[in-house]
Scaffold this motif. Sequence first.
Motif, PDB file in Angstrom:
ATOM      1  N   LEU A 184      -8.690 -10.199  -9.911  1.00  0.00           N
ATOM      2  CA  LEU A 184      -9.792 -10.434  -9.272  1.00  0.00           C
ATOM      3  C   LEU A 184     -10.834 -10.518 -10.181  1.00  0.00           C
ATOM      4  N   LEU A 218     -13.252 -12.459 -12.906  1.00  0.00           N
ATOM      5  CA  LEU A 218     -13.144 -13.923 -13.675  1.00  0.00           C
ATOM      6  C   LEU A 218     -13.896 -13.577 -14.914  1.00  0.00           C
ATOM      7  N   ASP A 227     -17.452  -4.013 -15.340  1.00  0.00           N
ATOM      8  CA  ASP A 227     -17.696  -2.698 -14.391  1.00  0.00           C
ATOM      9  C   ASP A 227     -16.320  -2.882 -13.581  1.00  0.00           C
ATOM     10  N   GLU A 273     -15.459  -1.034 -11.286  1.00  0.00           N
ATOM     11  CA  GLU A 273     -15.728  -0.819  -9.854  1.00  0.00           C
ATOM     12  C   GLU A 273     -15.542  -2.139  -9.130  1.00  0.00           C
ATOM     13  N   SER A 274     -16.633  -3.231  -9.732  1.00  0.00           N
ATOM     14  CA  SER A 274     -16.661  -4.363  -8.926  1.00  0.00           C
ATOM     15  C   SER A 274     -15.638  -5.289  -9.478  1.00  0.00           C
ATOM     16  N   SER A 318     -15.804  -6.951 -12.275  1.00  0.00           N
ATOM     17  CA  SER A 318     -16.443  -8.102 -12.675  1.00  0.00           C
ATOM     18  C   SER A 318     -17.422  -7.798 -14.164  1.00  0.00           C
ATOM     19  N   TYR A 319     -17.341  -8.893 -14.558  1.00  0.00           N
ATOM     20  CA  TYR A 319     -18.233  -8.945 -16.122  1.00  0.00           C
ATOM     21  C   TYR A 319     -19.681  -9.325 -15.562  1.00  0.00           C
ATOM     22  N   GLN A 320     -20.694  -8.690 -16.442  1.00  0.00           N
ATOM     23  CA  GLN A 320     -21.845  -9.134 -16.141  1.00  0.00           C
ATOM     24  C   GLN A 320     -22.306  -9.534 -17.804  1.00  0.00           C
ATOM     25  N   ARG A 349      -9.740 -18.524  -5.132  1.00  0.00           N
ATOM     26  CA  ARG A 349      -8.582 -18.867  -5.885  1.00  0.00           C
ATOM     27  C   ARG A 349      -7.745 -19.627  -5.108  1.00  0.00           C
ATOM     28  N   SER A 400     -10.082 -15.015  -1.498  1.00  0.00           N
ATOM     29  CA  SER A 400     -11.580 -14.895  -2.151  1.00  0.00           C
ATOM     30  C   SER A 400     -11.339 -14.152  -3.389  1.00  0.00           C
ATOM     31  N   LEU A 401     -12.422 -14.532  -4.299  1.00  0.00           N
ATOM     32  CA  LEU A 401     -12.488 -13.641  -5.675  1.00  0.00           C
ATOM     33  C   LEU A 401     -13.463 -12.666  -5.554  1.00  0.00           C
ATOM     34  N   LEU A 439     -15.246  -9.215  -4.276  1.00  0.00           N
ATOM     35  CA  LEU A 439     -15.283  -7.863  -3.718  1.00  0.00           C
ATOM     36  C   LEU A 439     -16.887  -7.542  -3.275  1.00  0.00           C
ATOM     37  N   SER A 442     -20.220 -15.908 -11.241  1.00  0.00           N
ATOM     38  CA  SER A 442     -19.219 -14.999 -11.576  1.00  0.00           C
ATOM     39  C   SER A 442     -18.561 -14.575 -10.266  1.00  0.00           C
ATOM     40  N   SER A 500     -19.580 -12.614  -7.848  1.00  0.00           N
ATOM     41  CA  SER A 500     -19.531 -11.085  -7.897  1.00  0.00           C
ATOM     42  C   SER A 500     -21.072 -10.609  -7.444  1.00  0.00           C
ATOM     43  N   TYR A 501     -20.963  -9.370  -6.503  1.00  0.00           N
ATOM     44  CA  TYR A 501     -22.004  -8.777  -6.265  1.00  0.00           C
ATOM     45  C   TYR A 501     -22.554  -7.919  -7.383  1.00  0.00           C
ATOM     46  N   ARG A 547     -28.644   1.912 -11.662  1.00  0.00           N
ATOM     47  CA  ARG A 547     -27.622   1.724 -11.352  1.00  0.00           C
ATOM     48  C   ARG A 547     -27.430   2.442  -9.777  1.00  0.00           C
ATOM     49  N   TRP A 570     -15.623  -0.810  -3.107  1.00  0.00           N
ATOM     50  CA  TRP A 570     -15.735  -2.411  -3.441  1.00  0.00           C
ATOM     51  C   TRP A 570     -14.460  -2.993  -2.424  1.00  0.00           C
TER      52      TRP A 570
END
Lengths: 88, 88
Positions: free
Chosen positions: A46, A48, A63, A65-66, A68-70, B33, B45-46, B48, B66, B68-69, B80, B86
């Motif tokens: 999941l 990217l 992260d 949790e999500s 995902s990279y930031q 994807r 869906s990619l 979350l 990305s 992502s949220y 944070r 998620w």
Amino acid sequence: DAQCYVEMIDPKAKRDGDFHKFNTRWKTKDCFRCTCSKQTIECCSLTLTPVGYDQEKCESVFDVESCSYQVRGKINPLQRCEVESWVI
Amino acid sequence: DAQCYVEMIDPKAKRDGDFHKFNTRWKTKDCFRCTCSKQTIECCSLTLTPVGYDQEKCESVFDVESCSYQVRGKINPLQRCEVESWVI
């Protein structure tokens, strides 16, 4: 293909301790989406991955949790960084 | 199931203008994807979705690059925010 993998199901083995109905989809703790039939488990990442950004000024932070990279400024984390592409 | 969908391929129709080999995987501009065979295109869906966070103090911001949220403080974006889960 690092994105997805398929595993034959070993009836005795337990994956991450949870039970899932056939043909449902779930998110794993290591950020994969999986589905299973009687014979196989199929999982796809999941996450990217950011490719092509200024590695001197910017850093990529994962992260879990999500999933995902930031990519953000090393000095000022609010600074947005240009990323060439996000790869599945 | 908002996560994934399957479409029959209409040989005349062009999806987002790109050609893809059978059984390869690609990322679409709308953060799916996809993979395709002769008959169908299957996309998942990619992204979350954050569920269960303090909507007064925090906001979720979508980054289409990305896919992502990010959930962060409304006043201080570096703050944070706790997110219950998620969801794929």
